[in-house]
Design an enzyme around this catalytic site. Sequence first.
Site, PDB file in Angstrom:
ATOM      1  N   HIS A  37      53.414  39.931  32.133  1.00  0.00           N
ATOM      2  CA  HIS A  37      54.661  39.104  32.559  1.00  0.00           C
ATOM      3  C   HIS A  37      55.191  38.053  31.781  1.00  0.00           C
ATOM      4  O   HIS A  37      56.542  37.832  31.675  1.00  0.00           O
ATOM      5  CB  HIS A  37      54.400  38.343  34.108  1.00  0.00           C
ATOM      6  CG  HIS A  37      54.003  39.476  35.061  1.00  0.00           C
ATOM      7  ND1 HIS A  37      52.601  39.584  35.480  1.00  0.00           N
ATOM      8  CD2 HIS A  37      54.635  40.559  35.605  1.00  0.00           C
ATOM      9  CE1 HIS A  37      52.411  40.235  36.625  1.00  0.00           C
ATOM     10  NE2 HIS A  37      53.869  41.229  36.698  1.00  0.00           N
ATOM     11  N   MET A 185      47.159  45.476  31.256  1.00  0.00           N
ATOM     12  CA  MET A 185      47.113  44.357  32.129  1.00  0.00           C
ATOM     13  C   MET A 185      47.863  44.545  33.482  1.00  0.00           C
ATOM     14  O   MET A 185      49.189  45.184  33.376  1.00  0.00           O
ATOM     15  CB  MET A 185      47.702  43.018  31.740  1.00  0.00           C
ATOM     16  CG  MET A 185      46.791  42.281  30.554  1.00  0.00           C
ATOM     17  SD  MET A 185      47.656  40.843  30.124  1.00  0.00           S
ATOM     18  CE  MET A 185      46.754  40.518  28.600  1.00  0.00           C
ATOM     19  N   ARG A 188      46.942  44.469  39.614  1.00  0.00           N
ATOM     20  CA  ARG A 188      45.829  45.088  40.365  1.00  0.00           C
ATOM     21  C   ARG A 188      44.283  44.783  39.822  1.00  0.00           C
ATOM     22  O   ARG A 188      43.258  45.450  40.414  1.00  0.00           O
ATOM     23  CB  ARG A 188      46.201  46.558  40.865  1.00  0.00           C
ATOM     24  CG  ARG A 188      47.316  46.643  41.562  1.00  0.00           C
ATOM     25  CD  ARG A 188      47.538  48.125  41.987  1.00  0.00           C
ATOM     26  NE  ARG A 188      48.465  48.259  43.169  1.00  0.00           N
ATOM     27  CZ  ARG A 188      49.812  48.391  43.311  1.00  0.00           C
ATOM     28  NH1 ARG A 188      50.421  48.669  41.997  1.00  0.00           N
ATOM     29  NH2 ARG A 188      50.283  48.336  44.287  1.00  0.00           N
TER      30      ARG A 188
HETATM   31  P1  AMP Z   1      55.232  43.822  38.598  1.00  0.00           P
HETATM   32  O1  AMP Z   1      54.912  42.233  38.895  1.00  0.00           O
HETATM   33  O2  AMP Z   1      53.771  44.835  38.488  1.00  0.00           O
HETATM   34  O3  AMP Z   1      56.146  44.378  39.581  1.00  0.00           O
HETATM   35  O4  AMP Z   1      55.767  43.991  37.201  1.00  0.00           O
HETATM   36  C1  AMP Z   1      56.733  43.301  36.904  1.00  0.00           C
HETATM   37  C2  AMP Z   1      57.320  43.515  35.486  1.00  0.00           C
HETATM   38  O5  AMP Z   1      56.107  43.361  34.457  1.00  0.00           O
HETATM   39  C3  AMP Z   1      57.670  45.141  35.448  1.00  0.00           C
HETATM   40  O6  AMP Z   1      58.761  44.824  34.788  1.00  0.00           O
HETATM   41  C4  AMP Z   1      56.450  45.440  34.564  1.00  0.00           C
HETATM   42  O7  AMP Z   1      56.483  46.735  33.919  1.00  0.00           O
HETATM   43  C5  AMP Z   1      55.873  44.453  33.891  1.00  0.00           C
HETATM   44  N1  AMP Z   1      54.413  44.561  33.431  1.00  0.00           N
HETATM   45  C6  AMP Z   1      53.340  44.538  34.272  1.00  0.00           C
HETATM   46  N2  AMP Z   1      52.280  44.600  33.606  1.00  0.00           N
HETATM   47  C7  AMP Z   1      52.553  44.625  32.290  1.00  0.00           C
HETATM   48  C8  AMP Z   1      51.870  44.672  31.153  1.00  0.00           C
HETATM   49  N3  AMP Z   1      50.548  44.778  30.960  1.00  0.00           N
HETATM   50  N4  AMP Z   1      52.462  44.947  29.784  1.00  0.00           N
HETATM   51  C9  AMP Z   1      53.761  44.756  29.854  1.00  0.00           C
HETATM   52  N5  AMP Z   1      54.638  44.636  31.045  1.00  0.00           N
HETATM   53  C10 AMP Z   1      54.023  44.762  32.218  1.00  0.00           C
END
Ligand code: AMP
Length: 282
Positions: A37, A185, A188
């Site tokens: 993030h 990353m 979860r």
């Molecule tokens: P989330 O909080 O899981 O909904 O993710 C929020 C944003 O962070 C989304 O655009 C995801 O694709 C991005 N994101 C989550 N994990 C990663 C990662 N390991 N590398 C790059 N972006 C990520």
Amino acid sequence: MHVFSSIDETREFVRAQKKAGRSLGVVPTMGALHQGHLSLVKLARARANSTVVSIFINPSQFNDPKDFDRYPRTLERDLELLAPYGVSAVFAPTDPQEMYGADFESWIALEKLPLRFEGASRPGHFRGVSTVVAMLFNLISPSVAVFGEKDFQQLRIIEQMVRDLKFDLEIIRAPIMREEGGLAMSSRNVRLSDAGRSAARAINRGLSIAFEAFKGGRRDSRFLRDLVLQAYASEPAIAVDYIAIVDESSLEEIEKIVSPARVLVAVMIEGVRLIDNWALTP
Ligand code: AMP
């Protein structure tokens, strides 16, 4: 760093920023923040005057209420993590009512891109994602928004929605951030035991084996897909949901790679659903 939980406060902040001639960048998240993030936040900061991070565990994108209940909620820690990153405001509505009210009915659902892969395993998921992202775009009217390639189908859906509905902003693609050992990353990952985490390293290993063969000139999807499958079969903890080689843009499965493609995977380990992907660009 402002922290807002209401639409009204956020609107007021956005209006003041616009009045001062400042462009806005937005990074939508569901919290439980990690380095992945934060890499998105850095990209947003480089491209806009003020960065807004949203932290909202969006109930409408969870098809399984247990998954929603179990989703980590770590707002205090998230705010601490963000503090050194030069974020102007965090929009963190803790009550879903703030976003949906009691009588919400204006859903945004794309026709084709959500049908397969994550959409097939999680009915209604992408309808929830596209709708909440559209709400955030309307609320914040950013000039850029950053999304991770980790959720590649989601990224394509948002790009398509922005094009179709004429949102006046640019979507920035952020590369996948990985732990040591290669596991992508994810918020979860904390639910995995040590053994599960070690098994999960095979996800990226399988993808890299296929990538090496691709670099060596293999272009037939079935062969490349089987390499990934074999790597996963050697880890009993992995239950494969899908392994697919798709066109980067349409996400249609392809037999031969002649234009930019992706290998998309989803597996279950210890009841945790994990996704990953690699670009295969000829
Ligand atoms: P989330 O909080 O899981 O909904 O993710 C929020 C944003 O962070 C989304 O655009 C995801 O694709 C991005 N994101 C989550 N994990 C990663 C990662 N390991 N590398 C790059 N972006 C990520």
